[in-house]
Design an enzyme around this catalytic site. Structure first.
Site, PDB file in Angstrom:
ATOM      1  N   MET A  30       0.635  -1.249   0.070  1.00 10.18           N
ATOM      2  CA  MET A  30      -0.101  -0.205  -0.001  1.00 10.18           C
ATOM      3  C   MET A  30       0.951   1.401  -0.094  1.00 10.18           C
ATOM      4  O   MET A  30       0.526   2.428   0.472  1.00 10.18           O
ATOM      5  CB  MET A  30      -0.814   0.054   1.026  1.00 10.18           C
ATOM      6  CG  MET A  30      -1.844  -1.264   0.999  1.00 10.18           C
ATOM      7  SD  MET A  30      -3.527  -1.017   2.075  1.00 10.18           S
ATOM      8  CE  MET A  30      -2.553  -0.839   3.783  1.00 10.18           C
ATOM      9  N   GLY A  31       2.003   1.254  -0.274  1.00  9.81           N
ATOM     10  CA  GLY A  31       3.000   2.149  -0.343  1.00  9.81           C
ATOM     11  C   GLY A  31       3.645   2.642   1.011  1.00  9.81           C
ATOM     12  O   GLY A  31       3.492   1.954   1.928  1.00  9.81           O
ATOM     13  N   ASN A  32       4.129   4.094   0.937  1.00  6.26           N
ATOM     14  CA  ASN A  32       4.801   4.448   2.098  1.00  6.26           C
ATOM     15  C   ASN A  32       5.901   3.453   2.452  1.00  6.26           C
ATOM     16  O   ASN A  32       6.009   3.138   3.671  1.00  6.26           O
ATOM     17  CB  ASN A  32       3.801   4.772   3.273  1.00  6.26           C
ATOM     18  CG  ASN A  32       4.569   5.455   4.367  1.00  6.26           C
ATOM     19  OD1 ASN A  32       4.542   5.156   5.491  1.00  6.26           O
ATOM     20  ND2 ASN A  32       5.096   6.429   4.176  1.00  6.26           N
ATOM     21  N   GLY A  36      10.947  -2.612   5.617  1.00  6.65           N
ATOM     22  CA  GLY A  36      10.261  -3.786   5.608  1.00  6.65           C
ATOM     23  C   GLY A  36       9.636  -4.273   4.449  1.00  6.65           C
ATOM     24  O   GLY A  36       9.844  -5.331   3.921  1.00  6.65           O
ATOM     25  N   HIS A  37       9.234  -3.420   3.931  1.00  6.72           N
ATOM     26  CA  HIS A  37       8.796  -3.422   2.420  1.00  6.72           C
ATOM     27  C   HIS A  37       9.751  -3.959   1.307  1.00  6.72           C
ATOM     28  O   HIS A  37       9.749  -4.747   0.750  1.00  6.72           O
ATOM     29  CB  HIS A  37       7.975  -2.409   1.466  1.00  6.72           C
ATOM     30  CG  HIS A  37       6.771  -1.687   2.507  1.00  6.72           C
ATOM     31  ND1 HIS A  37       6.553  -0.733   3.126  1.00  6.72           N
ATOM     32  CD2 HIS A  37       5.476  -2.327   2.466  1.00  6.72           C
ATOM     33  CE1 HIS A  37       5.500  -0.430   3.814  1.00  6.72           C
ATOM     34  NE2 HIS A  37       4.602  -1.548   3.230  1.00  6.72           N
ATOM     35  N   GLN A  61     -10.266  -3.082   2.190  1.00  7.06           N
ATOM     36  CA  GLN A  61      -9.971  -3.458   3.571  1.00  7.06           C
ATOM     37  C   GLN A  61      -9.793  -2.620   4.799  1.00  7.06           C
ATOM     38  O   GLN A  61      -9.346  -3.218   5.857  1.00  7.06           O
ATOM     39  CB  GLN A  61      -8.692  -4.221   3.232  1.00  7.06           C
ATOM     40  CG  GLN A  61      -7.332  -3.015   3.189  1.00  7.06           C
ATOM     41  CD  GLN A  61      -6.104  -3.872   2.746  1.00  7.06           C
ATOM     42  OE1 GLN A  61      -6.153  -4.287   1.565  1.00  7.06           O
ATOM     43  NE2 GLN A  61      -5.057  -4.069   3.727  1.00  7.06           N
ATOM     44  N   GLY A 149       5.184 -10.205   3.951  1.00  2.31           N
ATOM     45  CA  GLY A 149       5.557 -10.207   5.287  1.00  2.31           C
ATOM     46  C   GLY A 149       5.269 -10.974   6.524  1.00  2.31           C
ATOM     47  O   GLY A 149       3.818 -11.046   6.630  1.00  2.31           O
ATOM     48  N   GLN A 155      -2.295 -12.252   7.704  1.00  2.00           N
ATOM     49  CA  GLN A 155      -2.659 -12.153   6.421  1.00  2.00           C
ATOM     50  C   GLN A 155      -1.793 -13.100   5.631  1.00  2.00           C
ATOM     51  O   GLN A 155      -2.327 -13.706   4.411  1.00  2.00           O
ATOM     52  CB  GLN A 155      -2.189 -10.557   6.154  1.00  2.00           C
ATOM     53  CG  GLN A 155      -1.950 -10.154   4.708  1.00  2.00           C
ATOM     54  CD  GLN A 155      -1.532  -8.918   4.311  1.00  2.00           C
ATOM     55  OE1 GLN A 155      -2.663  -8.075   4.246  1.00  2.00           O
ATOM     56  NE2 GLN A 155      -0.492  -8.500   4.227  1.00  2.00           N
ATOM     57  N   ARG A 189       2.150   2.567  10.162  1.00  4.16           N
ATOM     58  CA  ARG A 189       1.515   3.242  11.097  1.00  4.16           C
ATOM     59  C   ARG A 189       2.368   3.573  12.128  1.00  4.16           C
ATOM     60  O   ARG A 189       1.880   4.788  13.071  1.00  4.16           O
ATOM     61  CB  ARG A 189       0.391   2.424  11.518  1.00  4.16           C
ATOM     62  CG  ARG A 189      -0.818   1.963  10.518  1.00  4.16           C
ATOM     63  CD  ARG A 189      -1.997   1.488  10.969  1.00  4.16           C
ATOM     64  NE  ARG A 189      -3.009   1.461  10.322  1.00  4.16           N
ATOM     65  CZ  ARG A 189      -3.499   0.740   9.161  1.00  4.16           C
ATOM     66  NH1 ARG A 189      -2.909  -0.528   9.117  1.00  4.16           N
ATOM     67  NH2 ARG A 189      -4.384   0.772   8.336  1.00  4.16           N
TER      68      ARG A 189
HETATM   69  P1  PAJ Z   1       1.380  -2.962   3.694  1.00  3.14           P
HETATM   70  O1  PAJ Z   1       1.003  -2.713   4.762  1.00  3.14           O
HETATM   71  O2  PAJ Z   1       1.788  -1.847   2.468  1.00  3.14           O
HETATM   72  O3  PAJ Z   1       2.512  -4.210   3.497  1.00  3.14           O
HETATM   73  C1  PAJ Z   1       3.037  -4.629   2.281  1.00  3.14           C
HETATM   74  C2  PAJ Z   1       3.685  -6.018   2.595  1.00  3.14           C
HETATM   75  O4  PAJ Z   1       4.909  -5.453   3.267  1.00  3.14           O
HETATM   76  C3  PAJ Z   1       2.885  -7.119   3.320  1.00  3.14           C
HETATM   77  O5  PAJ Z   1       3.264  -8.223   3.152  1.00  3.14           O
HETATM   78  C4  PAJ Z   1       3.451  -6.773   4.767  1.00  3.14           C
HETATM   79  O6  PAJ Z   1       3.545  -7.927   5.616  1.00  3.14           O
HETATM   80  C5  PAJ Z   1       4.960  -6.303   4.490  1.00  3.14           C
HETATM   81  N1  PAJ Z   1       5.523  -5.668   5.593  1.00  3.14           N
HETATM   82  C6  PAJ Z   1       4.899  -4.582   6.414  1.00  3.14           C
HETATM   83  N2  PAJ Z   1       5.853  -4.145   7.319  1.00  3.14           N
HETATM   84  C7  PAJ Z   1       6.991  -5.021   7.302  1.00  3.14           C
HETATM   85  C8  PAJ Z   1       8.130  -5.470   8.280  1.00  3.14           C
HETATM   86  N3  PAJ Z   1       8.061  -4.606   9.116  1.00  3.14           N
HETATM   87  N4  PAJ Z   1       9.030  -6.471   8.018  1.00  3.14           N
HETATM   88  C9  PAJ Z   1       8.484  -7.295   6.895  1.00  3.14           C
HETATM   89  N5  PAJ Z   1       7.579  -7.218   5.978  1.00  3.14           N
HETATM   90  C10 PAJ Z   1       6.569  -5.974   6.082  1.00  3.14           C
HETATM   91  O7  PAJ Z   1      -0.196  -5.603   3.634  1.00  3.14           O
HETATM   92  C11 PAJ Z   1      -0.589  -4.881   2.920  1.00  3.14           C
HETATM   93  O8  PAJ Z   1       0.128  -3.609   2.678  1.00  3.14           O
HETATM   94  C12 PAJ Z   1      -2.040  -4.933   2.226  1.00  3.14           C
HETATM   95  O9  PAJ Z   1      -2.950  -5.621   3.292  1.00  3.14           O
HETATM   96  C13 PAJ Z   1      -1.703  -5.747   0.970  1.00  3.14           C
HETATM   97  C14 PAJ Z   1      -1.475  -7.141   1.061  1.00  3.14           C
HETATM   98  C15 PAJ Z   1      -0.823  -4.785   0.029  1.00  3.14           C
HETATM   99  C16 PAJ Z   1      -3.349  -5.765   0.392  1.00  3.14           C
HETATM  100  O10 PAJ Z   1      -3.838  -4.529   0.179  1.00  3.14           O
END
Ligand code: PAJ
Length: 283
Positions: A30-32, A36-37, A61, A149, A155, A189
């Site tokens: 979802m960007g930003n 982690g991403h 969602q 992640g 999820q 967040r």
């Molecule tokens: P979002 O919260 O942007 O996260 C995208 C991906 O990054 C997810 O698989 C999430 O588990 C992973 N992620 C986020 N923070 C992380 C961290 N600290 N360490 C490792 N991975 C991390 O999750 C979503 O978006 C949405 O629900 C989505 C799957 C895109 C569907 O809309």
């Protein structure tokens, strides 16, 4: 890096990759974007020839009282980071491209039971929104592998179950949670937290570590460990939503003899909801 906003323009690019025999790894977000991403992007780049990333803040969602409108958006920084990490294609659709008639009339994908517990209990409809959009994205991108992640453990398991139940031809790969030095799991967040709240928030991971240690030491009953952890969370200043030890495989309550467990928690810190989890083994 190609940037595409319309699904109709995505297909020819992806067909081109396939015609060249290149493997595709997909990272939905979802960007930003934060570290982690980007760990997911790096894992995809290691395992696949082409990395496709989507950025879509999925309204389906978010609950009516949730932070859809204020969800942080950093398109310029996201593009830069994706180029640096070797992504080939960014799909960043407007909401009309994903839900032309609005998401209320969208065909839905629901993973039963697993969608209704833990975060699903506190966020009704949330996981239907997740599996519905991820299903659509998987069908558009048709990658060999998708990277999720473990930060969002429920999820990750839901997506694995959807793929298995619907015989989807994609391998779902889980990537370990990336944390700050304090132990706080990286999350978009976290932007909502003040400096002092960021320090407080690191206490969540410490409590999860205590739970795992106490389970492994087997010195207290499981309900006593969980009660003590909830009390500790309150002492730190969190309003706990849940804290629960479950089986890694399906998030059911552990039975005697289950060795692979995960402790999951969701807490409120002021008006921010944080989640985290920790996998651990017994014996
Ligand atoms: P979002 O919260 O942007 O996260 C995208 C991906 O990054 C997810 O698989 C999430 O588990 C992973 N992620 C986020 N923070 C992380 C961290 N600290 N360490 C490792 N991975 C991390 O999750 C979503 O978006 C949405 O629900 C989505 C799957 C895109 C569907 O809309």
């Amino acid at each position: 890096m190609e940037i595409v906003q319309q699904a109709s323009l995505l297909r020819p690019l992806l067909s081109g990759y396939r015609e060249q025999g290149l493997s595709c790894g997909f990272v939905p977000t979802m960007g930003n974007l934060h570290a982690g991403h980007l760990a997911l992007v790096d894992a995809a780049a290691e395992q696949c020839d082409k990395v496709i990333v989507s950025i879509f803040v999925n309204p389906m969602q978010f609950g009516p009282e949730e932070d859809l409108a204020s969800y942080p958006k950093t398109p310029g920084d996201d593009e830069k980071a994706l180029i640096e990490h070797g992504a080939s294609l960014l799909y960043r659709p407007p909401v009309e491209d994903v839900y032309p008639l609005g998401h209320a009339s969208q065909t839905r994908v629901e993973v039963p039971a697993l969608s209704d517990i833990l975060c699903g209990e506190s966020r009704p409809g949330h996981f239907i929104g997740v599996t519905t959009v991820v299903n659509r994205l998987f069908n558009l991108v048709l990658a060999e592998k998708a990277f999720f992640g473990k930060k969002d453990y429920q999820q990750y398991l839901l997506i694995r179950k959807m793929v298995s139940d619907l015989a989807m031809n994609i391998e779902v790969i889980g990537v370990d949670t990336v944390r700050l030095d304090s132990g706080l799991a990286m999350s978009s967040r976290n932007n909502y937290l003040s400096d002092s709240e960021q320090i407080q928030a690191a206490g969540l991971y410490r409590v999860l570590q205590d739970v795992a240690r106490n389970y492994q030491a087997d010195s207290l009953s499981s309900s006593a460990v969980q009660q003590a952890a909830l009390a500790e969370l309150e002492k730190i200043g969190f309003k706990p939503d849940y804290l629960s030890v479950r089986r890694q495989s399906d998030l059911n309550e552990p039975r005697t003899g289950d060795l692979k467990l995960v402790v999951l928690a969701a807490v409120w810190l002021g008006s921010t909801r944080l989640i985290d989890n920790l996998e651990f083994d017994l014996a």
